[in-house]
Write a protein that holds these residues in place. Structure first.
Motif: not given
Length: 758
Positions: A48-50, A91-98
Motif C-alpha cells: 500500500t502506498p507510499t 537488509t532493508v526495512a520496507v514500510t507501507n502507507g498503513l
C-alpha cells in the motif's frame, strides 16, 4: 461457506486470508568487491502506498546518507570507495502507507582484501624481444608479489627480473620462455589472491629481413638473402614448390643466402625460404620473391648492306620496359623488345645496349656491331652454325631467314653471314620442322652446302607440303670468303616434302635428301635431276666418307645407310647400322677415319637397342661384323647437328640441341668423349625466336693459279693475307700488300709455294 441441496446443507471449515503488505518481491543479492570499488544493493517491493525504505547494516545500524553512502532510504543502496570496514550483512526495512513493515533477507558484502583489479594479459613475442606481465591490486597494503611459471615460483636471474614486483620482465625471450604465468598478491593482513593464468607465446625463429626480387644478367651470379633470428636456425630454399639442393648452379640452399650462378633462362621463377628451429619445432616462411634474367646480347659482325637484329632473351616477371642506346646515348623511339637496323654501313659500327627494367630493378646488356667494309671470311678451324630466325620473326612453317654464325671452338663469336630471304636467290627454311636446317662441308672442303626453299619470306602457306612448281627446292653454297651462290632451284624435286640436306664433291655434283622423296642427284647446268633411291623415303643428313655416300633415315629402316661410291643414277643402298624401331630418331653423325667408330645424334624417346636422346657412340666389331652402341653422351638431351674434331684424343664433339622457338635448350655445346659421364660446355645459345640447326667446321679458302707466260697469276676471294715459302712445309711469311690478283714470276726461286691465312 455453506452448501445446500434438496436434501440437506453443510458448512466448510473457516479459511484465513493473509495479505503481505508490504512484501519484498526481489531480495537484495550478496556481493564481493575489492577495496575502493562501489557496491550496490537493490530491492523490489510492493504494498500500500507510499512505501518507504531504511537500509540496515548488521541488523542494528540504520544507515544514513553521507560520506560514501547514498540511497539509504531508497530501493537501491550505493556504497562507494568500499573499505574492509564496510563488510557485513545488509537488509532493508520496507514500510507501507498503513505503517506496516517487512524486512528483507540479508545480503552479504564481502570485501576482498587484497583484490586484483587488473589481471595480467597473455601475449606473443618475437624471439629476442622483452616480454612483460603486470598486475594491479587493491586492499590493505603493503602488498607482496610472487610470480610463477607453470605453477612454480620464479626467481630473479638470467633473463628474468621483477619476480617480486607488480611487473615481471623477461628479456631476450626464446622458445624456452614460452609457457603459462601467474602471480600471487599478498597483503599485511596475511591474505593473498592469485591472478588468472596467462600464456606467453614466443615466435622462434623469426624473419627479420625479407629477401628481395632480383633482375640479373644471364651468365652471372645472383643471390637471395633472408635475415632471421632464433635460438637455432635451419634454412630450406624453394623454387616454386620444389625444394632446392646444392649442385649444378645452386649453392647455399640450406643457408641464409641462396646463390645461383651461371644464370640462364631456366632459373627465373618464384623463390622463398623456410626458416625452422629444430628445437622449438616452429617454422616460418619468407615472402615469395621472383628472379628475372636478361641474357646478354650476341655481338654481330656483318657485311655492308646486311640487316641486323638485337633481341635479348628476357624471362621472368613482367612488366618489362626497354630503352635501346648507341654508344651510351638513347636511340629515339627504340623502346621495344628488339632493335632492328637494315642496310647497315660501316658508320653503324658501335656498341648497342638495352636497359631492361621491371619492378625488381634494372640491368643493361650490350653488344658490339661491326660492319666489315672488306667482307667476311669463314675459318676452317672455326665452327659454322646454321641459325633459323633473326630474333623477331616468329619461328614458322611459312619460312624463316637463315644465317651462318661463326664461332671459335671455345665459343667466341666471330661473324655472321646473312642468307638472302627475298629476290631471285632467296633461300628460306621451315623453322618449325626439326629435320630441316642441316649443312655440310664439301668433299674438297671448299664450300658449305645448305638447302631450302627458293621463295621470298614469308610464304603464303606451309613450305613443307607446298608444290615445288610453286615453291622451288633449292641448293646453295657459301665459300670461305662468305660468297653465297644459289646453285640449284628445282621445280620438280621433293614436291610436297621437305628438302633436308645436300653435299657436294666440289666438282659440281650434288646429292640431296628429303622427306618422302628419298635421295636425289643433281648436276647444276645440266638436265641431271635423278632419283637415286626411294625405298627409304624419310632421309635426313647426307655425308661422304671414304668415297661412299651415307645418309641417315627415320623410316622403313631407322639408322645409317650408304651407297657404294657416289652414284649419279639409281642405285641400291645398304644398311650400315640400324638404331631401332620407330621411336628412334637419328639425325647427324660423324664417322672416324678407321670407319669403326661413329657418333650419332638421337632425339627419339626410346629405342630397342640404345639409350636416347643424346649422342650415341657406336663401335664396329670386326669379329662379328656388327655395330654396337657403347653409351650415350649427354643422355636426356635432344641433339641435332653434329661435327667433331677427331684429331684430338679423345675426340671433341660439337652439337646443337633441341629445336624450338624460344626453346632454352637450343644451344651449341662442346663435349669431349671421356666416357658416358662426360659433361658438356656451353658455347652459345640461339636466343629468342631463333634456332641453331646444322654445324660444321668452316671451308678452306680457295686460291687459284693461272700460268701467264713467265708469270703465275694468283687469285682468291676474301680478306685473306697471302703468304709464301720456299718449301711446301714452310715456314711461310706474309707478302706485304699482296692483293688478288697477285702476279709472281714463275721462275722466282724464292717464291714457289703460296697459301692464305686469315
Amino acid at each position: 461457506v455453506t452448501i445446500t441441496n434438496a436434501y440437506a446443507s453443510t458448512t466448510s471449515s473457516t479459511a484465513t486470508l493473509t495479505v503481505n503488505d508490504p512484501a519484498v518481491n526481489t531480495q537484495p543479492a550478496s556481493t564481493n568487491v575489492p577495496p575502493g570499488a562501489t557496491a550496490t544493493f537493490s530491492v523490489v517491493a510492493g504494498g500500500t502506498p507510499t512505501l518507504s525504505y531504511q537500509w540496515i547494516k548488521n541488523d542494528t545500524n540504520l544507515l544514513v546518507n553521507g560520506t560514501n553512502i547514498s540511497g539509504a532510504n531508497s530501493p537501491t543502496l550505493t556504497i562507494t570507495n568500499v573499505s574492509p570496514s564496510d563488510a557485513g550483512n545488509y537488509t532493508v526495512a520496507v514500510t507501507n502507507g498503513l505503517n506496516n513493515s517487512v524486512i528483507s533477507a540479508p545480503a552479504v558484502m564481502t570485501v576482498i582484501d587484497p583484490a586484483i583489479t587488473t589481471e595480467p594479459q597473455s601475449r606473443t613475442n618475437d624471439y629476442g624481444t622483452t616480454a612483460t606481465f603486470s598486475v594491479s591490486a587493491a586492499g590493505t597494503g603493503p602488498f607482496t608479489y610472487q610470480w610463477l611459471r607453470s605453477g612454480t615460483n620464479l626467481s630473479n636471474g638470467g633473463n628474468v627480473s621483477g619476480v617480486a614486483s607488480a611487473t615481471l620482465a623477461l628479456t631476450a625471450v626464446s622458445y624456452l620462455d614460452a609457457g603459462s604465468y601467474s602471480v600471487i598478491v599478498s597483503n599485511s593482513l596475511g591474505n593473498s589472491v592469485t591472478s588468472s593464468t596467462v600464456t606467453l607465446t614466443v615466435k622462434d625463429p623469426i624473419i627479420t629481413a625479407q629477401p628481395s626480387s632480383k633482375i640479373a644478367i644471364g651468365g652471372t651470379t645472383t643471390s637471395f638473402t633472408v635475415g632471421a633470428a632464433g635460438s637455432s636456425l635451419s634454412f630450406i630454399w624453394k623454387k616454386g614448390t620444389a625444394v632446392l639442393s646444392n649442385g649444378g648452379n645452386i649453392s647455399g640452399a640450406n643457408t641464409a643466402t641462396l646463390m645461383i650462378s651461371a644464370l640462364s633462362a631456366t632459373d627465373p621463377a618464384n623463390y622463398s625460404v623456410i626458416v625452422s628451429n629444430p628445437a622449438s619445432g616452429q617454422t616460418v616462411t619468407s615472402s615469395t620473391v621472383n628472379l628475372s634474367v636478361v641474357n646478354p646480347l650476341t655481338p654481330r659482325t656483318v657485311a655492308v648492306g646486311d640487316t641486323i637484329v638485337f633481341a635479348p632473351l628476357v624471362t621472368g616477371t613482367p612488366p618489362f620496359t626497354y630503352q635501346w642506346t648507341k654508344a651510351g646515348s638513347p636511340i629515339a623511339g627504340q623502346t621495344s623488345t628488339s632493335y632492328t637496323k637494315s642496310n647497315v654501313q660501316v658508320s653503324d659500327s658501335d656498341t648497342y645496349a638495352v636497359g631492361v627494367t621491371n619492378p625488381a630493378g634494372s640491368v643493361t646488356v650490350s653488344a658490339a656491331l661491326i660492319v666489315s667494309a672488306t667482307g667476311l671470311n669463314l675459318n676452317p678451324t672455326n665452327l659454322i652454325v646454321l641459325r633459323q630466325g633473326d630474333g623477331i620473326q616468329a619461328i614458322a612453317n611459312t619460312g624463316n631467314t637463315l644465317f651462318l654464325d661463326q664461332f671459335t671452338t671455345s665459343g667466341t663469336y666471330v661473324n655472321t653471314v646473312s642468307i638472302p630471304d627475298s629476290g631471285p636467290s632467296a633461300l628460306i627454311q621451315n623453322g618449325t620442322a626439326p629435320t630441316e636446317g642441316y649443312i655440310n662441308l664439301s668433299l674438297n672442303r671448299g664450300v658449305l652446302t645448305l638447302v631450302g626453299f627458293n621463295v621470298t619470306r614469308p610464304w603464303t602457306s606451309g613450305l613443307g607440303n607446298s608444290a615445288s612448281v610453286d615453291v622451288p627446292r633449292a641448293i646453295a653454297t657459301v665459300d670461305a670468303a662468305a660468297n653465297y651462290t644459289l646453285v640449284v632451284s628445282s621445280t620438280n624435286a621433293f614436291s610436297g616434302n621437305n628438302i633436308r640436306s645436300a653435299i657436294t664433291d666440289g666438282a659440281n655434283n650434288y646429292w640431296v635428301s628429303g622427306g618422302g622423296s628419298g635421295t636425289r642427284y643433281f648436276r647444276p647446268g645440266s638436265a641431271d635431276n635423278v632419283s637415286i633411291q626411294t625405298t627409304i623415303n624419310n632421309t635426313r643428313v647426307l655425308q661422304i666418307f671414304s668415297g661412299d655416300l651415307y645418309f641417315s633415315a627415320a623410316a622403313t629402316s631407322w639408322g645409317i645407310h650408304k651407297f657404294a661410291g657416289l652414284p649419279t643414277a639409281a642405285a641400291a643402298e645398304s644398311d650400315v647400322l640400324l638404331t631401332g624401331n620407330n621411336t628412334s630418331s637419328p639425325y647427324d653423325y660423324v664417322l672416324d677415319s678407321s670407319g669403326t667408330n661413329m657418333y650419332l645424334t638421337e632425339d627419339g624417346s626410346a629405342s630397342t637397342n640404345i639409350y636416347v636422346p643424346g649422342i650415341v657412340k657406336w663401335t664396329y666389331n670386326t669379329g662379328t661384323a656388327t655395330w654396337n652402341s657403347n653409351y650415350t653422351l649427354l643422355p636426356g638431351t635432344g641433339t641435332r647437328g653434329l661435327t667433331a674434331d677427331l684429331k684430338v684424343n679423345p675426340p671433341v664433339l660439337y652439337v646443337t640441341t633441341t629445336n624450338g622457338a624460344n626453346d632454352i635448350a637450343n644451344r651449341l655445346l662442346a663435349v669431349q668423349d671421356t666416357g658416358p659421364s662426360a659433361a658438356a660446355t656451353l658455347l652459345a645459345t640461339a636466343g629468342p625466336n631463333q634456332a641453331f640447326k646444322g654445324v660444321r667446321f668452316g671451308p678452306l679458302p680457295v686460291i687459284s693459279a693461272t700460268p701467264d707466260g713467265a708469270r703465275v697469276i694468283l687469285r682468291w676471294n676474301g680478306a685473306y693475307t697471302l703468304q709464301s715459302a720456299t718449301n711446301a712445309l714452310g715456314p711461310y711469311s706474309d707478302i706485304p700488300s699482296a692483293t688478288s690478283p697477285y702476279t709472281n714470276s714463275a721462275y722466282s726461286p724464292t717464291k714457289r709455294f703460296f697459301r692464305l691465312r686469315q
